[in-house]
Design a protein around this motif. Structure first.
Motif, PDB file in Angstrom:
ATOM      1  N   THR A   2      17.282   4.458 -15.217  1.00 39.97           N
ATOM      2  CA  THR A   2      18.033   3.870 -14.720  1.00 39.97           C
ATOM      3  C   THR A   2      17.420   2.575 -14.218  1.00 39.97           C
ATOM      4  N   ALA A   3      18.253   1.469 -14.341  1.00 41.71           N
ATOM      5  CA  ALA A   3      17.397  -0.079 -13.814  1.00 41.71           C
ATOM      6  C   ALA A   3      18.504  -0.621 -14.479  1.00 41.71           C
ATOM      7  N   VAL A   4      18.090  -2.231 -13.856  1.00 43.43           N
ATOM      8  CA  VAL A   4      19.183  -3.067 -14.010  1.00 43.43           C
ATOM      9  C   VAL A   4      18.721  -4.664 -14.270  1.00 43.43           C
ATOM     10  N   GLY A   5      19.355  -5.751 -14.694  1.00 37.14           N
ATOM     11  CA  GLY A   5      18.415  -6.635 -14.836  1.00 37.14           C
ATOM     12  C   GLY A   5      19.883  -7.541 -15.455  1.00 37.14           C
ATOM     13  N   PHE A   6      18.989  -9.541 -16.260  1.00 38.32           N
ATOM     14  CA  PHE A   6      20.464  -9.938 -16.050  1.00 38.32           C
ATOM     15  C   PHE A   6      19.832 -11.161 -17.717  1.00 38.32           C
ATOM     16  N   CYS A   7      21.013 -10.599 -18.539  1.00 39.05           N
ATOM     17  CA  CYS A   7      20.855 -11.815 -19.223  1.00 39.05           C
ATOM     18  C   CYS A   7      21.861 -12.700 -19.342  1.00 39.05           C
ATOM     19  N   GLY A   8      21.230 -13.587 -19.080  1.00 44.89           N
ATOM     20  CA  GLY A   8      21.939 -15.232 -18.733  1.00 44.89           C
ATOM     21  C   GLY A   8      22.949 -14.464 -17.746  1.00 44.89           C
ATOM     22  N   ARG A   9      24.533 -14.356 -17.911  1.00 44.28           N
ATOM     23  CA  ARG A   9      25.225 -14.239 -17.150  1.00 44.28           C
ATOM     24  C   ARG A   9      25.676 -12.251 -17.162  1.00 44.28           C
ATOM     25  N   TRP A  10      25.059 -12.191 -17.646  1.00 43.34           N
ATOM     26  CA  TRP A  10      25.294 -10.788 -18.117  1.00 43.34           C
ATOM     27  C   TRP A  10      25.035  -9.882 -17.080  1.00 43.34           C
ATOM     28  N   PHE A  11      25.411  -8.888 -16.419  1.00 45.38           N
ATOM     29  CA  PHE A  11      24.506  -8.217 -16.117  1.00 45.38           C
ATOM     30  C   PHE A  11      24.552  -6.156 -16.577  1.00 45.38           C
ATOM     31  N   LEU A  12      22.919  -6.678 -16.842  1.00 44.32           N
ATOM     32  CA  LEU A  12      22.957  -5.220 -17.368  1.00 44.32           C
ATOM     33  C   LEU A  12      22.291  -3.964 -16.285  1.00 44.32           C
ATOM     34  N   PHE A  13      22.775  -2.512 -17.136  1.00 44.14           N
ATOM     35  CA  PHE A  13      22.517  -1.909 -16.548  1.00 44.14           C
ATOM     36  C   PHE A  13      22.354  -0.914 -17.939  1.00 44.14           C
TER      37      PHE A  13
END
Length: 412
Positions: A2-13
């Motif tokens: 379970t992790a989060v991150g950002f690709c530009g303005r996209w929130f990744l989960f």
């Protein structure tokens, strides 16, 4: 994972078998990729089966193990427990570029700064290189290690590949000639679980470990600049960590876009530790503050605006956004981006709840045994028993008579 991150303005989960992307700035449709319904690996021919007639490889569970984002924020890659390596393009629209297969289950991914290469580190200690420009090309072995790899990153100039393993080492290898080792960053007492080159500091490296410390390195020379023991900075920990009587395991080190702030997260800890980075000050890594959370955090990530997003183990409120105001980090519960992303993640809360806070590193801790102390105690006990036995044993009379006869015969 379970992790989060950002690709530009996209929130990744990522959670269980899914990767979810939600746009934080616009009301765009969310992107969801489910590995359980993705392309399956072709079955190996019968000749490749094991000698007992069973399959040559263990079947995977389609669970996402790791994902990475390119520096431009236009590419994303993930790998799962079925040994898929999936490459995505996220701008101008999300699309799957390729599905390839890795040799062994992976632990960490990283794009080169030029975004022409994707490096994949696996549990057997190998690093494979996959081409981005040729998305169907198989991976090539780049580096081999003798221990399980837990993290991999690259220097901003693509000159060095930096790997962290279970045997407490951080290794800096030349990218062009990976058999040539530039340096080792040595000093951790347990496995190294997190690596981060902070923004704006291309010659510095942050590392986190199962020994509960965060260290700052000048990685080209292997020189340690600073070290902090998080156990001395922590005020509250989850009950399970206290019960195990182990140092908190660093699971994420994240730096803000301006490179001034560093956030450190430990497994099963309901708090985030903040540090300040300063090239001028003699103490280059300085504790700043500690953010307490209502639940144990699963992961953290800074966005492009420098806000810290925290994913927590809670189905009611899984996300927090924290903003630096003045000299303290404060919860921003009225942020419209928070409500938009939370609503998009609502259908996946059940999956998040199932993931919980299972430890990814618990089985990696090395136990130490003090055999010398036990040996010395047993030896001392044997000596004391022998002395006591000798003291209780009476002297034999025959020996006394023999001595008296010898003495009489010696007189003139």
């Amino acid at each position: 994972m379970t992790a989060v991150g950002f690709c530009g303005r996209w929130f990744l989960f990522s959670c269980d078998t899914k990767l979810v992307a939600v746009h934080t700035g616009q009301s765009r449709e969310s992107f969801v990729f489910d590995c359980s319904s993705a392309e399956k690996k072709p079955k190996a021919p019968q000749a490749d089966s094991s000698s007992d007639g069973g399959p040559s490889e263990e079947a995977g569970s389609d669970r996402v193990l790791a994902f990475a984002v390119s520096s431009s924020g236009k590419l994303v890659a993930l790998t799962d427990d079925t040994k898929r390596l999936v490459l995505f393009q996220c701008e101008p629209v999300w699309r799957c570029i390729s599905v390839r297969w890795v040799v062994r289950r992976c632990t960490s991914l990283v794009f080169s700064q030029a975004e022409d290469e994707l490096l994949v580190a696996d549990k057997s200690g190998d690093v494979y290189s996959f081409s981005v420009g040729e998305p169907q090309r198989e991976g090539q072995l780049k580096i081999g290690h003798l221990s399980m790899l837990l993290a991999v990153t690259m220097s901003p100039d693509d000159k060095y590949i930096i790997t962290a393993d279970r045997d407490e080492k951080v290794r800096v290898s030349r990218h062009r000639y990976p058999y040539s080792i530039q340096s080792f960053c040595l000093g951790h007492q347990q496995f190294v679980s997190a690596l981060q080159i902070p923004s704006g500091h291309p010659h510095w490296l942050l590392s986190g470990s199962g020994d509960g410390t965060v260290k700052l390195w000048e990685y080209e020379s292997g020189r340690r600049l600073q070290s902090w023991d998080l156990a001395q900075l922590e005020e509250t920990m989850c009950s399970q960590t206290v019960k195990e009587k182990q140092n908190p395991t660093v699971c994420r080190v994240s730096s803000s876009p301006d490179g001034r702030h560093v956030a450190v997260l430990c497994e099963r800890v309901s708090a985030v530790q903040f540090f300040l980075l300063d090239e001028v000050d003699e103490k280059k890594l300085v504790p700043h503050s500690r953010l307490s959370l209502p639940h144990c955090a699963l992961d953290i990530s800074f966005d492009l605006e420098g806000r810290l997003w925290v994913l927590m183990d809670s189905s009611d409120a899984p996300l927090q956004i924290n903003t630096l105001r003045g000299n303290s980090w404060q919860l921003d519960s009225e942020d419209p981006d928070l409500s938009r992303v939370t609503e998009a993640l609502r259908p996946h809360w059940k999956t998040l709840h199932a993931a919980r806070t299972d430890s990814r590193f618990e089985h990696l801790h090395k136990e130490s045994y003090d055999n010398v102390t036990s040996y010395l105690q047993k030896k001392q006990q044997r000596l004391e028993e022998q002395q006591l036995k000798r003291a209780k044993t009476p002297k034999k009379k025959g020996s006394k008579r023999l001595k008296e006869t010898s003495a009489a015969g010696a007189q003139p």
